[in-house]
Write an enzyme that holds these catalytic residues in place. Structure first.
Site, short mmCIF file in Angstrom:
data_model
loop_
_atom_site.label_atom_id
_atom_site.label_comp_id
_atom_site.label_asym_id
_atom_site.label_seq_id
_atom_site.Cartn_x
_atom_site.Cartn_y
_atom_site.Cartn_z
N LYS A 138 64.85 -21.26 46.21
CA LYS A 138 66.05 -21.74 45.53
C LYS A 138 66.26 -23.23 45.73
O LYS A 138 66.87 -23.91 44.90
CB LYS A 138 67.27 -20.95 45.99
CG LYS A 138 67.27 -19.50 45.48
CD LYS A 138 67.12 -19.42 43.96
CE LYS A 138 67.26 -18.01 43.46
NZ LYS A 138 66.98 -17.90 41.99
N HIS A 156 68.12 -20.03 34.79
CA HIS A 156 68.06 -18.93 35.75
C HIS A 156 68.00 -17.63 34.95
O HIS A 156 69.02 -17.02 34.63
CB HIS A 156 69.31 -18.97 36.64
CG HIS A 156 69.27 -17.98 37.76
ND1 HIS A 156 70.39 -17.36 38.25
CD2 HIS A 156 68.23 -17.51 38.50
CE1 HIS A 156 70.06 -16.55 39.24
NE2 HIS A 156 68.77 -16.62 39.41
N ARG A 167 64.74 -7.07 49.99
CA ARG A 167 63.94 -7.67 48.92
C ARG A 167 62.45 -7.50 49.17
O ARG A 167 62.01 -7.17 50.28
CB ARG A 167 64.26 -9.16 48.79
CG ARG A 167 65.62 -9.45 48.18
CD ARG A 167 65.85 -10.93 47.97
NE ARG A 167 67.12 -11.18 47.30
CZ ARG A 167 67.26 -11.35 45.98
NH1 ARG A 167 66.19 -11.29 45.20
NH2 ARG A 167 68.44 -11.58 45.46
N ASP A 183 62.72 -14.85 37.10
CA ASP A 183 63.88 -15.51 37.70
C ASP A 183 64.13 -16.94 37.23
O ASP A 183 65.27 -17.31 37.04
CB ASP A 183 63.74 -15.50 39.22
CG ASP A 183 65.05 -15.75 39.94
OD1 ASP A 183 66.08 -15.19 39.51
OD2 ASP A 183 65.06 -16.51 40.91
N SER A 206 74.00 -10.53 39.12
CA SER A 206 73.62 -9.30 39.82
C SER A 206 74.38 -8.10 39.26
O SER A 206 75.59 -8.16 39.03
CB SER A 206 73.93 -9.46 41.31
OG SER A 206 73.59 -8.30 42.02
N ARG A 220 71.20 -16.27 51.10
CA ARG A 220 71.47 -17.71 51.14
C ARG A 220 72.85 -17.95 51.76
O ARG A 220 73.73 -17.10 51.71
CB ARG A 220 71.43 -18.29 49.72
CG ARG A 220 70.07 -18.33 49.08
CD ARG A 220 70.12 -18.99 47.70
NE ARG A 220 71.20 -18.44 46.89
CZ ARG A 220 72.39 -19.01 46.74
NH1 ARG A 220 72.64 -20.17 47.30
NH2 ARG A 220 73.32 -18.45 45.99
N LYS A 244 69.33 -7.27 34.54
CA LYS A 244 68.36 -8.28 34.10
C LYS A 244 66.92 -7.86 34.41
O LYS A 244 66.05 -7.91 33.54
CB LYS A 244 68.67 -9.62 34.75
CG LYS A 244 67.69 -10.75 34.42
CD LYS A 244 68.25 -12.11 34.83
CE LYS A 244 68.36 -12.27 36.33
NZ LYS A 244 67.08 -12.66 36.96
N THR A 245 66.68 -7.44 35.64
CA THR A 245 65.32 -7.05 36.02
C THR A 245 64.87 -5.83 35.24
O THR A 245 63.75 -5.78 34.71
CB THR A 245 65.24 -6.77 37.54
OG1 THR A 245 65.61 -7.95 38.25
CG2 THR A 245 63.84 -6.36 37.94
#
Length: 538
Positions: A199, A219, A323, A256, A237, A58, A241-242
């Site tokens: 987003k 989020h 990604r 997400d 990041s 982004r 989390k993942t």
């Protein structure tokens, strides 16, 4: 068909449909179109590998919100929400429509929001076939028999090949993403980064949902246990989390974006898919993601092992932000529909490179709101150019760049939710360092972090005693099954306790300094969650 297309596209500014329009193509047809148009190539697993061009992420400085009667007094204006004049939006819109007039375009109708009462009907116009496939994956897909001739609640026009003229269009440079809440339209141009679309809609929901039905947009990732207990995981990041939300014993609601509904309605996923980082991906580290990268999935900005069509996930020659995008159904334990019951546990994940915060602590309402507003983690040497020692990173609500409203609005709404659900536990999990700061201490073992989260999820911590942290005031358990007791109080892991005290005071000061921009807007309950002032000044 022309009449149908006209009815769909005329409200988006197209007086006549573009030269060739493809409506709601299937995933296989979109893959075929992308290959035909040389937009990508197939990997040996059948995934479509595409490049996003100049922009591999982004571009926050090129994201704008139209400032008009609807937004002037509502939006948190500044470096994150940059104002854009309505008349400039209109001119940009007209130029984009004219640009697409002789193009082959792809139109998709989809939903955002798995809960019917808080759902947005979407219409997306894409210049690229693979972008339309991305929208097929990341947004919710209507049933095959559904009537989608609807008036959309929001639309997107995305044309990477269209470049703005900053001198006349009001943009900073040739790429842009502009949200117009009054016209219910997002314009994206000059960038091939597909994440701008997802987003953009997340930003829309962050604006709409707090006003509509008292819903908190978040989020975060979310999963649900076999007994129906729902948990959510916030984290910037590098915090895990993942990894930590992927639990083979729990169903995945989403990875997400979610909303917390009022009363007893629980939570719901905004999306229909996953958009996961794949840097250094392996079957051992992320088996669910690894298995999901198959026919129909997308991989972005990756490269092959030379002489093969096998993706080299260690290759960062294009970007570290490689990604993959795929439907949620590609995950074996995904929950459908992607909704969960009333929340039982909330986890704030941080990778504290200073070695100060406990590996697990329980937060009361005030500390929960304060840490939610702070959104803390730390970057260490090697994560970005120029970083040679730990650096604090604060992102309000663990996603400041997506918040159109003032962050305190979301923190207050979190507090109201916790009042409504007093049995919901909030935990701060430090996946970072113990026994010293980065370079001296050791990173917390993943097995210990998993054990602590499991203990919280199963209620194993309900019967243990807690003690307050002397600086941050959070409650530290005195015992956790499967975790050495000496790790639970971080001061006990340092060989020099006085050095720990100094470092803790320094980190607390960083929290307080960061919070100054919110202090004038924060209520007394939020302020009560701050580190102890006298220790900060010590």
């Amino acid at each position: 068909m022309d009449a149908t297309l006209h009815a769909r596209l005329a409200p988006l500014g197209f007086a006549t449909p573009p030269a060739q329009v493809h409506l709601n193509l299937s995933a296989p047809d979109l893959v075929a179109a992308a290959l035909r148009r040389a937009e990508g190539v197939l990997t040996d697993t059948g995934a479509l590998m595409c490049d996003t061009g100049q922009f591999t992420g982004r571009s926050p400085k090129d994201r704008f919100l139209v400032q008009d009667a609807l937004t002037t007094d509502a939006v948190w204006w500044g470096d994150i929400n940059i104002p854009f004049a309505p008349e400039k939006f209109d001119r940009l819109h007209q130029k984009m429509v004219a640009y697409l007039d002789d193009k082959e375009v792809y139109v998709r109708e989809a939903y955002a929001g798995a809960h019917p009462a808080s759902q947005l009907k979407l219409r997306v116009v894409n210049e690229l076939a693979w972008h339309n496939l991305f929208c097929h994956h990341l947004f919710l897909r209507p049933e095959a028999t559904a009537d989608t001739t609807w008036t959309p609640d929001f639309s997107i026009i995305c044309a990477p090949g269209f470049h703005a003229d900053p001198a006349t269009d009001g943009t900073r440079q040739a790429n842009f993403a502009v949200i117009n809440f009054s016209k219910k339209l997002i314009l994206i141009g000059g960038t091939g980064y597909a994440g701008e679309m997802k987003k953009g809609i997340f930003g829309v929901l962050n604006f709409l949902l707090p006003h509509q039905r008292h819903t908190l947009p978040m989020h975060c990732s979310a999963n649900v246990g076999p007994d129906g207990d729902t948990a959510i995981f916030f984290g910037l990041s590098g915090t895990g989390k993942t990894t930590l939300s992927a639990d083979p014993n729990r169903g995945l609601i989403g990875d997400d974006e979610h909303g917390w509904l009022p009363n007893e309605e629980g939570i719901f996923n905004f999306e229909g898919g996953c958009y996961a980082k794949v840097i250094d991906l392996s079957a051992e580290k992320e088996p669910d993601i690894w298995q999901a990268i198959r026919t129909g999935a997308i991989v972005e900005n990756t490269r092959f092992v030379p002489g093969t069509t096998t993706v080299d996930y260690a290759n960062t020659s294009v970007t570290e932000n490689t990604r993959t995008a795929y439907p949620l159904s590609f995950i074996a334990n995904a929950v459908e529909p992607s909704v969960g019951s009333v929340l039982k546990n909330i986890f704030f994940l941080t990778a504290d490179a200073f070695g100060v915060l406990p590996p697990i602590s329980r937060l009361d309402k005030s500390h929960a709101m304060y840490h939610f507003l702070s959104g803390y983690t730390a970057k260490v040497a090697g994560t970005e150019m120029g970083i040679t020692e730990p650096q604090t990173t604060f992102s309000a609500c663990f996603g400041a760049v997506f918040l159109p409203l003032h962050p305190t609005r979301y923190a207050e709404l979190l507090g109201q939710k916790l009042d409504e659900h007093p049995d919901t536990a909030v935990w701060l999990i430090n996946t970072g360092w113990s026994g010293g700061s980065y370079g001296v201490g050791q990173r917390m073992k993943l097995s210990y972090t998993r054990a602590m989260i499991t203990a919280a999820l199963t209620g194993a911590l309900n019967e243990v005693s807690f003690q307050p942290h002397p600086v941050f005031g959070v409650d530290m358990p005195t015992a956790v099954p499967g975790v050495p007791t000496h790790l639970l109080d971080p001061r006990h892991t340092w060989t020099d306790p006085e050095a720990y005290d100094r470092t803790a005071a320094e980190l607390a000061t960083k929290f307080v300094v960061n919070f100054q921009k919110y202090a004038a807007f924060a209520n007394d309950e939020i302020l009560a969650g701050a580190p102890k002032a006298e220790l900060v000044q010590a």
